[in-house]
Design a protein around this motif. Structure first.
Motif, PDB file in Angstrom:
ATOM      1  N   ILE A  40       8.752  -4.639   0.486  1.00  0.00           N
ATOM      2  CA  ILE A  40       9.825  -3.957  -0.243  1.00  0.00           C
ATOM      3  C   ILE A  40      10.869  -3.418   0.736  1.00  0.00           C
ATOM      4  N   GLY A  41      10.425  -2.899   1.862  1.00  0.00           N
ATOM      5  CA  GLY A  41      11.357  -2.448   2.892  1.00  0.00           C
ATOM      6  C   GLY A  41      12.247  -3.587   3.362  1.00  0.00           C
ATOM      7  N   GLU A  71       4.504  -2.564   0.600  1.00  0.00           N
ATOM      8  CA  GLU A  71       5.532  -1.575   0.985  1.00  0.00           C
ATOM      9  C   GLU A  71       6.442  -2.147   2.064  1.00  0.00           C
ATOM     10  N   LYS A  91      -5.719  -0.823  -0.888  1.00  0.00           N
ATOM     11  CA  LYS A  91      -4.911   0.115  -0.114  1.00  0.00           C
ATOM     12  C   LYS A  91      -4.193  -0.614   1.020  1.00  0.00           C
ATOM     13  N   SER A 127      -1.564  -2.896  -0.474  1.00  0.00           N
ATOM     14  CA  SER A 127      -0.441  -2.080  -0.923  1.00  0.00           C
ATOM     15  C   SER A 127       0.505  -1.761   0.232  1.00  0.00           C
ATOM     16  N   ARG A 128      -0.047  -1.502   1.392  1.00  0.00           N
ATOM     17  CA  ARG A 128       0.775  -1.201   2.571  1.00  0.00           C
ATOM     18  C   ARG A 128       1.669  -2.392   2.933  1.00  0.00           C
ATOM     19  N   LYS A 151       2.456  -3.475  -7.161  1.00  0.00           N
ATOM     20  CA  LYS A 151       1.885  -2.511  -6.203  1.00  0.00           C
ATOM     21  C   LYS A 151       1.268  -1.327  -6.942  1.00  0.00           C
ATOM     22  N   SER A 152       1.931  -0.833  -7.968  1.00  0.00           N
ATOM     23  CA  SER A 152       1.400   0.310  -8.718  1.00  0.00           C
ATOM     24  C   SER A 152       0.134  -0.054  -9.495  1.00  0.00           C
ATOM     25  N   LYS A 154      -3.559   0.475  -7.643  1.00  0.00           N
ATOM     26  CA  LYS A 154      -4.206   1.781  -7.428  1.00  0.00           C
ATOM     27  C   LYS A 154      -5.339   2.038  -8.377  1.00  0.00           C
ATOM     28  N   THR A 188       7.511  -6.500  -7.617  1.00  0.00           N
ATOM     29  CA  THR A 188       6.627  -6.118  -6.518  1.00  0.00           C
ATOM     30  C   THR A 188       6.204  -4.664  -6.662  1.00  0.00           C
ATOM     31  N   SER A 189       7.128  -3.795  -7.020  1.00  0.00           N
ATOM     32  CA  SER A 189       6.809  -2.377  -7.219  1.00  0.00           C
ATOM     33  C   SER A 189       5.801  -2.196  -8.348  1.00  0.00           C
TER      34      SER A 189
END
Length: 116
Positions: free
Chosen positions: A70-71, A67, A60, A63-64, A112-113, A116, A108-109
């Motif tokens: 990605i930003g 994110e 978790k 993953s942050r 990241k998925s 989970k 990366t997306s």
């Protein structure tokens, strides 16, 4: 915990960052503290956040950080488009960089998925 040096997303984003440094080296001197600096900082942020996220103990938390990376990728995309608008980047160079960046965003997306 993941070993960031083993991650393709880190390797590719590091290479991409080097590309950004090379490209911004040809920007006008008047942009040294403007868009050149912004692009470089955002590009450095990508592999940096990936590696920092790897140090986190939970998926978790990791993953942050992905994110945030990605930003930064979308920030770089916007800055590249503006650089092209200002005539600092040719259309061909822009397309090349955006294709590389888009590939890193997708990878990366997807990664990241999978956390989970």
């Amino acid at each position: 915990m993941h070993r960031f040096k083993d991650l393709d997303i880190w390797k590719l984003s590091r290479e991409f960052c080097s590309e950004i440094y090379k490209v911004t080296g040809s920007f006008p001197e008047t942009e040294k503290f403007g868009i050149s600096n912004q692009l470089r900082r955002a590009a450095v942020s990508i592999p940096s956040n990936i590696s920092e996220g790897c140090s986190r103990k939970s998926n978790k938390d990791f993953s942050r950080f992905l994110e945030i990376a990605i930003g930064s990728m979308y920030e770089v995309e916007t800055q590249l488009l503006i650089s092209n608008d200002l005539g600092f980047l040719s259309d061909n160079r822009l397309e090349f960089l955006l294709a590389k960046l888009n590939s890193i965003v997708k990878m990366t997306s997807k990664f990241k998925s999978s956390l989970k």
